[in-house]
Design a protein around this motif. Sequence first.
Motif, mmCIF file in Angstrom:
data_model
loop_
_atom_site.group_PDB
_atom_site.id
_atom_site.type_symbol
_atom_site.label_atom_id
_atom_site.label_comp_id
_atom_site.label_asym_id
_atom_site.label_seq_id
_atom_site.Cartn_x
_atom_site.Cartn_y
_atom_site.Cartn_z
ATOM 1 N N GLN A 329 0.594 -1.287 -0.104
ATOM 2 C CA GLN A 329 0.099 0.006 -0.055
ATOM 3 C C GLN A 329 0.760 1.070 -0.040
ATOM 4 O OE1 GLN A 329 -3.422 0.445 -0.189
ATOM 5 N NE2 GLN A 329 -4.010 -1.516 -0.285
ATOM 6 N N MET A 330 1.920 1.137 0.675
ATOM 7 C CA MET A 330 2.823 2.390 0.888
ATOM 8 C C MET A 330 3.747 2.705 -0.443
ATOM 9 S SD MET A 330 1.565 3.805 3.370
ATOM 10 C CE MET A 330 2.782 4.964 4.036
ATOM 11 N N ASP A 331 4.012 1.654 -0.929
ATOM 12 C CA ASP A 331 5.258 1.449 -2.120
ATOM 13 C C ASP A 331 4.979 2.634 -2.819
ATOM 14 O OD1 ASP A 331 6.859 1.147 -3.699
ATOM 15 O OD2 ASP A 331 6.680 -0.929 -4.252
ATOM 16 N N PRO A 332 3.776 2.967 -3.590
ATOM 17 C CA PRO A 332 3.820 4.077 -4.664
ATOM 18 C C PRO A 332 4.058 5.454 -3.868
ATOM 19 C CG PRO A 332 1.323 3.333 -4.323
ATOM 20 C CD PRO A 332 2.436 2.206 -3.681
ATOM 21 N N TRP A 333 3.412 5.486 -2.544
ATOM 22 C CA TRP A 333 3.560 6.773 -1.901
ATOM 23 C C TRP A 333 5.307 6.947 -1.678
ATOM 24 C CZ3 TRP A 333 -0.264 9.481 -2.847
ATOM 25 C CH2 TRP A 333 -1.799 8.876 -2.858
ATOM 26 N N LEU A 334 5.948 6.037 -1.301
ATOM 27 C CA LEU A 334 7.199 6.097 -0.831
ATOM 28 C C LEU A 334 7.899 6.686 -2.066
ATOM 29 C CD1 LEU A 334 7.861 2.904 1.170
ATOM 30 C CD2 LEU A 334 7.805 5.121 1.993
ATOM 31 N N GLN A 335 7.606 6.449 -3.403
ATOM 32 C CA GLN A 335 8.271 6.846 -4.588
ATOM 33 C C GLN A 335 7.363 8.200 -5.175
ATOM 34 O OE1 GLN A 335 9.437 3.422 -7.155
ATOM 35 N NE2 GLN A 335 8.211 2.212 -5.916
ATOM 36 N N SER A 336 6.628 8.837 -4.383
ATOM 37 C CA SER A 336 5.943 9.774 -4.873
ATOM 38 C C SER A 336 6.761 10.863 -5.258
ATOM 39 C CB SER A 336 4.848 10.335 -3.805
ATOM 40 O OG SER A 336 4.316 11.872 -4.454
ATOM 41 N N THR A 337 6.245 11.953 -6.410
ATOM 42 C CA THR A 337 7.174 12.924 -6.774
ATOM 43 C C THR A 337 6.888 14.182 -5.731
ATOM 44 O OG1 THR A 337 5.343 13.642 -8.483
ATOM 45 C CG2 THR A 337 7.333 12.102 -9.379
ATOM 46 N N THR A 466 16.558 -0.307 -7.784
ATOM 47 C CA THR A 466 17.531 0.749 -7.628
ATOM 48 C C THR A 466 17.737 1.329 -9.038
ATOM 49 O OG1 THR A 466 18.978 -0.511 -6.065
ATOM 50 C CG2 THR A 466 19.966 1.395 -7.477
ATOM 51 N N LEU A 467 17.504 0.398 -10.272
ATOM 52 C CA LEU A 467 17.307 1.049 -11.581
ATOM 53 C C LEU A 467 16.330 1.891 -11.714
ATOM 54 C CD1 LEU A 467 18.584 -2.194 -13.267
ATOM 55 C CD2 LEU A 467 19.857 -0.149 -13.276
ATOM 56 N N ASP A 468 15.085 1.574 -11.125
ATOM 57 C CA ASP A 468 13.824 2.451 -11.247
ATOM 58 C C ASP A 468 14.126 3.879 -10.735
ATOM 59 O OD1 ASP A 468 12.633 0.393 -12.616
ATOM 60 O OD2 ASP A 468 11.574 -0.400 -10.617
ATOM 61 N N GLY A 469 15.130 3.845 -9.710
ATOM 62 C CA GLY A 469 15.417 5.190 -8.981
ATOM 63 C C GLY A 469 16.056 6.163 -10.177
ATOM 64 N N LEU A 470 16.707 5.362 -11.297
ATOM 65 C CA LEU A 470 17.410 6.264 -12.089
ATOM 66 C C LEU A 470 16.493 7.036 -12.816
ATOM 67 C CD1 LEU A 470 20.035 3.466 -13.579
ATOM 68 C CD2 LEU A 470 20.368 5.426 -12.051
ATOM 69 N N GLU A 471 15.420 6.824 -12.980
ATOM 70 C CA GLU A 471 14.232 7.422 -13.640
ATOM 71 C C GLU A 471 13.803 8.653 -12.942
ATOM 72 O OE1 GLU A 471 11.620 4.636 -16.300
ATOM 73 O OE2 GLU A 471 11.383 3.923 -14.185
ATOM 74 N N ASN A 472 14.377 8.937 -11.718
ATOM 75 C CA ASN A 472 13.860 10.185 -10.817
ATOM 76 C C ASN A 472 14.620 11.203 -11.535
ATOM 77 O OD1 ASN A 472 12.937 11.928 -9.009
ATOM 78 N ND2 ASN A 472 12.957 10.458 -7.380
ATOM 79 N N LEU A 473 14.126 12.067 -12.525
ATOM 80 C CA LEU A 473 14.812 13.082 -13.062
ATOM 81 C C LEU A 473 14.622 14.154 -12.252
ATOM 82 C CD1 LEU A 473 13.960 12.499 -17.068
ATOM 83 C CD2 LEU A 473 15.841 11.576 -15.626
ATOM 84 N N LYS A 474 13.529 14.162 -11.405
ATOM 85 C CA LYS A 474 13.415 15.763 -10.561
ATOM 86 C C LYS A 474 14.313 15.735 -9.485
ATOM 87 C CE LYS A 474 9.647 17.815 -8.065
ATOM 88 N NZ LYS A 474 8.245 17.722 -7.306
#
Length: 925
Positions: A329-337, A466-474
Amino acid sequence: MPLPYRGRGSRLASSRGASTSVHSPRRAGRGAPSSSHALRLTRRRHSSEQVPPGPEPQADFRSGKWLQEHAGGDARDSQQTARAGMGSRHRICSQEEVVIPCDSDNDSGSVDLQLSNLEDIKKDPSSLELTDSDIFDITGLSQESFIYSYRHLTQQGPDNEANVERLIQSIQEVFNGELQSEFEKLTFLRSLSSLSQTLPYDETTESFIHSHITDIVHVLNMLIEEEPLHSLFSSVRQEVFITIANLSYQDIHLLFGSEDRADLFSLITKSIIALPSVETLIQLQEIMPSGSYNTECLYRQTFQAFSEMLQSLVVKDPHLENLDTIFKQMDPWLQSTKDHERERATASMAQVLKCLSRHLSLKLPLRFQRLGHFVALMALLCGDSVTEVAEEAAEGMHCLLHVTLRLKCTIYDKKNHPNLRRAMKKCQELLELYSIKQFYSCPFKIAQIFEAFLNSNELFQFVMTTLDGLENLKHPCTQKSAGELLITMVKNAESRFEKVPEIMGVICARLSIISQPRVRRQIINTVSLFISRPKYTDIVIGHLLCHPVPYDRHLAELWRTLEVELPSTTWILWRLLRKLQKCHNEPTHEKMAYVAVALLMTLLIQIHHSIGLTMSDVAVPSGLYTEQEMSSEVTPLCFAIQATKSLLLRTLCWQEFNIMEKNKGWTLLEGKECHLQGVSLLANALLERNHLLAHKVMYLLVPLLNRGNDKHKLTSAGFFVELLQSPVARRLPSIYSIVRLKDWLHHGNRVFKFLALRGLRYLIKHQDMREDIRSLLPCILDLLCETDEKIVLLAIQILLQLVGTMDFTTLTAMMKTLFTLFGDVRSDVHRLSMTLFGASIKSVKYTEKKGVENQVLDSLVPLLLYSQDENDAVAEESRQVLTICAQFLKWKLPQEVYCKDPWYISPSEAGTVCKFFVLPTACRV
């Protein structure tokens, strides 16, 4: 209906912080005394308390006093009180204390990783024997603390049957009706909460609640849906969280077990996490006053209730299935922009992990299967650009390591006993080097410590997250953390990875979005680590070879900058050639059958790029060549040619190699002006030896024709056009053949026009393709005026094939253009223009002869003169066309016209010819 006194027996009564009564539902935000055993909150910026400042102790992960374990009555500096957007200019609610569920009166150090027993490992690793008591010591758990904490849950609530009946009746009325006012909503929720306290000893309550779970979930869902997502003006959310928590402590779980309960969990999570930032909420209150409510204080209380609700779910979670659900449940919120959403989610998970670590009592089977993903996500948050998020994540990581150790100790078997012992020892050694602040501020240290405890599947999860974290351009800092985590984990885990092709696929896909040079270097070094390990060499090579060539600049950079030691380089090159040889020898229907040709195309493009370059124009690893070698005639072009030769020989293309040798193909490839001739020679050699493979290569080249710069496209186009000679070319869809060639006819680069005409000349042999090619006649006719001789000659050759199908208008227009080419200084153009002119005359229909008669008459004198040209081929062609003209006009030419001797030495013959042309028309027949 007045509710019974709620202070007695309700564990979470004081966590409301507002001490609101049923008769005064809008007093949330006012001070209230807490119970005697209440402990202060760890998360002040989200909680309702304000604590006086005090000195912050030195953080020490090993000492068990990290940040003094705030739940034990510690104090932070006043600066941290204002975190999560709470500025000093805003009103702060009165000082309160809020109960943390399941805490003992003094739990200082209870979540710290006490590894003192691991000193024995350091002295004698073989002496470690993990028993149940050892596990509790290792993870800092106390069986007694759990029993002590949980016993509070059995306190009795309302102690008479009348009260229970009244509560049940009031709740039942809600099921049969609806809730209108805030007062009614709060009454219902508090009645349900109070009723839950009678569950341990009242069978009526137990039967009623169990039989109405669906109704309760429905009402709670409705209450949350009615709360606005953009504002916080009531305490209904808070009461919902408290009610769910109270029922959870009695083993009544409203958020697990069915789809509607999962939907409720998702809804209530969104209702608190997705609220606007505190600053926005306060500004909204200033615009829309809400009576006695203090928005800032109400938010703190509501968030704390939510946090406590989550903690109530893991107090008894022996299989970690509740933790798994919470994390999902919290996963998407932990990755919120959004920073404030990410901070709330991180703070909530940190509290959950802290509570879980205090009351961990694991049993098999464990159902938490996403440890690698969890560790990676929390580690990325430790490097978050928002300080508050990073600090919350750090506390969470501390507790997560505690949970991980206990988890691994639970599932280990004797077979893995030595591995666990080594992992424990490594963990202790690393923790002796780092303080907790160093631990969470340096992502690579987190990777170092957790790597020892993750299995192969968890390592895969870690890397992919970790590779998904590379998409965080902001947030560039997240990319930076991801790079550090990835390279460290791959370096330390060595050959324990699974699903390497999937990892490579994501790495290649992410390269295009990584702009930071250091992170790019780390990602490429990760590939270098994989490819240099014998276990993965073939896997990585196979994956990279599957990408279409020519590679884009990112994949080309990857190949070019792989950083491996020289022995590994030799090994990799040997495996690469073996892979190509194997691919080349596989049956032609296999997908990999033409991988070697794909690399061949890459090398040919590299040859094109290398023409004219020197060694100083490229980056050469230091120490690879001596100064003498560097100063010699060696050039990048030499290397590219040698690599191409090696590829042909290694893949057993000996005949193709010999054709290149005999026809000076390598010299052609090296020339700036004749490079495409070398490409054509090699393509024809391949076509001659292997038609089926040529067919596959043709399809392989289709996507390359639009990629890269002109050097990419020209090399690919040159190879592609030669393959159009194959009979299978007719099977190509027109969009890949004729339509492509049409585009090249309009290209600004003359070489593309030449290649287009060359391809059309090959395709025009197929009758079923002529109609499509005939539609290109206007473009081809325009090319007759080109200055490039090769283009004009090819255009004439194609027109010779189509002249019989032309309409009268096109035919006469072409004859006028051809007439202008009579006498062209380019002898081949001169000759072929006359040839096409003659063919045009033959193609004129009987009914249309009058329309071209003047053009034919105008051509006679020039043709007669060119019959005496010094170029025998031009003179012969002129005489042939004169004959055609005479037949068209029904004239009978004198034999002297066909005399090959110069007229200046035979004046009589010239006179005869002249007399013929001045005769009346009737006399020429």
